[in-house]
Design an enzyme around this catalytic site. Structure first.
Site, PDB file in Angstrom:
ATOM      1  N   SER A 178      40.780  47.809  34.629  1.00 50.34           N
ATOM      2  CA  SER A 178      41.952  48.169  35.882  1.00 50.34           C
ATOM      3  C   SER A 178      43.138  48.400  34.446  1.00 50.34           C
ATOM      4  O   SER A 178      43.832  49.617  34.876  1.00 50.34           O
ATOM      5  CB  SER A 178      42.470  46.814  36.101  1.00 50.34           C
ATOM      6  OG  SER A 178      42.687  45.315  34.982  1.00 50.34           O
ATOM      7  N   HIS A 221      38.701  48.554  41.522  1.00 51.30           N
ATOM      8  CA  HIS A 221      39.454  50.111  41.344  1.00 51.30           C
ATOM      9  C   HIS A 221      38.177  50.553  41.475  1.00 51.30           C
ATOM     10  O   HIS A 221      38.485  52.174  41.853  1.00 51.30           O
ATOM     11  CB  HIS A 221      40.305  50.323  39.620  1.00 51.30           C
ATOM     12  CG  HIS A 221      41.077  48.866  39.449  1.00 51.30           C
ATOM     13  ND1 HIS A 221      42.638  49.904  39.923  1.00 51.30           N
ATOM     14  CD2 HIS A 221      41.852  48.206  39.180  1.00 51.30           C
ATOM     15  CE1 HIS A 221      43.051  48.723  39.512  1.00 51.30           C
ATOM     16  NE2 HIS A 221      42.535  47.847  39.693  1.00 51.30           N
ATOM     17  N   LYS A 271      44.400  49.030  47.138  1.00 45.29           N
ATOM     18  CA  LYS A 271      44.295  50.106  45.999  1.00 45.29           C
ATOM     19  C   LYS A 271      43.621  51.221  47.335  1.00 45.29           C
ATOM     20  O   LYS A 271      44.204  51.578  47.900  1.00 45.29           O
ATOM     21  CB  LYS A 271      44.016  50.567  44.898  1.00 45.29           C
ATOM     22  CG  LYS A 271      44.215  48.658  44.264  1.00 45.29           C
ATOM     23  CD  LYS A 271      43.299  48.428  42.873  1.00 45.29           C
ATOM     24  CE  LYS A 271      42.955  47.449  42.340  1.00 45.29           C
ATOM     25  NZ  LYS A 271      44.576  46.585  42.307  1.00 45.29           N
TER      26      LYS A 271
HETATM   27  C1  PLP Z   1      40.199  44.157  38.560  1.00 46.08           C
HETATM   28  C2  PLP Z   1      41.223  44.030  39.488  1.00 46.08           C
HETATM   29  N1  PLP Z   1      40.458  42.478  40.216  1.00 46.08           N
HETATM   30  C3  PLP Z   1      40.960  41.473  40.878  1.00 46.08           C
HETATM   31  C4  PLP Z   1      41.992  42.700  41.111  1.00 46.08           C
HETATM   32  C5  PLP Z   1      43.413  41.816  42.091  1.00 46.08           C
HETATM   33  O1  PLP Z   1      43.531  42.630  43.489  1.00 46.08           O
HETATM   34  P1  PLP Z   1      44.906  42.636  44.647  1.00 46.08           P
HETATM   35  O2  PLP Z   1      45.827  43.083  44.213  1.00 46.08           O
HETATM   36  O3  PLP Z   1      43.923  42.876  45.453  1.00 46.08           O
HETATM   37  O4  PLP Z   1      45.303  40.380  44.749  1.00 46.08           O
HETATM   38  C6  PLP Z   1      43.309  43.563  40.695  1.00 46.08           C
HETATM   39  C7  PLP Z   1      44.182  43.847  40.473  1.00 46.08           C
HETATM   40  O5  PLP Z   1      45.125  44.533  39.778  1.00 46.08           O
HETATM   41  C8  PLP Z   1      42.384  44.384  39.682  1.00 46.08           C
HETATM   42  O6  PLP Z   1      42.840  45.380  39.012  1.00 46.08           O
END
Ligand code: PLP
Length: 394
Positions: A181, A209, A240
């Site tokens: 990310s 992502h 996203k």
């Molecule tokens: C790789 C990854 N997993 C999980 C999440 C968590 O997602 P959420 O914003 O839906 O809580 C993110 C959020 O930035 C992320 O980048």
């Protein structure tokens, strides 16, 4: 000693504020689009994960509005008891079909999806193999369960093999981000699938992502690399590309049923509100009808990545609509961020613990709604500001 003392002693944020460089909690005014108004100034938004640009799409907004009118604003209960709408079931069915998995379970955030899924599956006899750069929610999910957790060096399959060899015969699961990310680099999912098969363990990919951003149809990074069907469990988020909030796990029926009845972040937390569910269904409609949006977001990212690299910025190993500009020192990063912001470009400064100490970066991310003109204007600002901060040569 007072449990609050550490908070009263915490001055990292105040120090940066006193220098006039504090970059967080900046209030945005209005829709999150490719260009925005902040504090009366127009900015090009290079800091949103709104990859398909759907957060203010008229069709998506209308579907969210219709859902509020039909179902109200919230479900006031968990999926398990009083918080399941026919709309949730419709979304889970759509997602299972879209991602070509047997079944799907939605959670109220992607973070909860990882906590619930990993925390529930990791039993006392199990081993979880984690990439060292995995997202915080994967690490916390692994901590929540009873499984032994072993980390392998970032994207280092030889290191992982070495670790797997030490645990041969034990039940386990390799867990990786699809797109990492912060830097936008990709896991080698086909290579991980080979190892999972060779050592008889499962493979879970959190493609927060990647879903709706990578692959020919938007199924994610594994589709992009040609091994989607070899991922046992796919976790993703709606925060996203899907323009809203929420998360999901998709995989074999038996696993999803087990999670439905055991994942604590699902059972003991309220379900997604109707407008959120309808937003994701509408975003799926658009993605299925307009897969060209995927090309557009990659076009924007590539135009900016190539431009930045040609100027001499260090853009790491990005291969997704996330492009880092690696700077190193935290304060240098904040200064660069502020100058970019003051000159009309919104980016995200990322420092430790989101990256390793000394690895501060500006994280930029792209949308299908970014035009060539917007990207070129942003590049002009990067060049001017980058020269001023000695990040590039003239
Ligand atoms: C790789 C990854 N997993 C999980 C999440 C968590 O997602 P959420 O914003 O839906 O809580 C993110 C959020 O930035 C992320 O980048």
């Amino acid at each position: 000693m007072d449990i609050f003392q550490k908070c009263f002693d915490y001055d990292r944020a105040d120090k940066v504020k006193a220098m006039g460089l504090y970059p967080y909690f900046v209030p945005l005014q209005g829709h999150v689009g490719a260009e925005m108004e902040i504090g009366g100034h127009g900015l090009i938004m290079l800091g949103s994960n709104n990859y398909l640009g759907l957060t203010d799409n008229p069709y998506v907004m209308e579907k969210a509005r219709e859902a509020i009118v039909k179902y109200g604003t919230g479900c006031t209960g968990s999926r398990f008891l009083n918080g399941t709408l026919d709309l949730h079931l419709q979304l889970e069915d759509r997602l299972a079909r879209f991602f070509q998995k047997e079944a799907c379970l939605t959670y109220s955030t992607g973070f909860q999806a990882n906590l619930g899924t990993i925390g529930t599956l990791g039993g006392r006899e199990d081993i979880l193999y984690l990439d060292r750069k995995n997202h915080a929610s994967i690490i916390d999910g692994a901590r929540m369960g009873y499984a032994k957790v072993v980390k392998y060096r970032h994207n280092d399959l030889e290191h992982l093999r070495h670790i797997l060899e030490k645990h041969t015969g034990l039940p386990g699961m390799i867990i990786t981000d699809g797109v990492f990310s912060m830097e936008g680099d990709l896991a080698d999912i086909c290579g991980l699938a080979d190892l999972a098969e060779e050592f008889g363990v499962r493979l879970m990919v959190d493609d927060a992502h990647g879903v709706g951003a990578m692959g020919r149809t938007g199924m994610g990074t594994a589709e992009h690399q040609g091994c989607h069907e070899r991922v046992d469990l796919l976790v993703g988020t709606f925060s996203k590309s899907f323009a809203c909030i929420g998360g999901f796990a998709a995989g074999p029926k038996g696993v999803i049923s087990y999670l439905q009845h055991n994942a604590r972040t699902n059972i003991f937390s309220a379900s997604l509100p109707p407008a959120a569910v309808a937003t994701v269904i509408a975003a799926l409609d658009i993605l299925e009808e307009q897969p060209e949006l995927l090309e557009k977001v990659h076009h924007a990212a590539e135009r900016c990545r190539n431009g930045l690299a040609a100027m001499g910025f260090n853009v790491g190993r990005s291969a997704a609509p996330i492009v880092p500009i690696i700077i190193g020192d935290d304060l240098d990063c904040f200064r660069f961020w502020k100058d970019m912001f003051d000159n009309g470009v919104f980016t995200n400064p990322v420092v430790s613990p989101a990256v390793e100490p000394g690895g501060a970066m500006l994280r930029t991310s792209y949308m299908a709604s970014h035009t060539d003109d917007m990207i070129d204007r942003a590049l002009d600002v990067f060049q001017e500001v980058g020269l001023r901060h000695n990040l590039i040569g003239s």
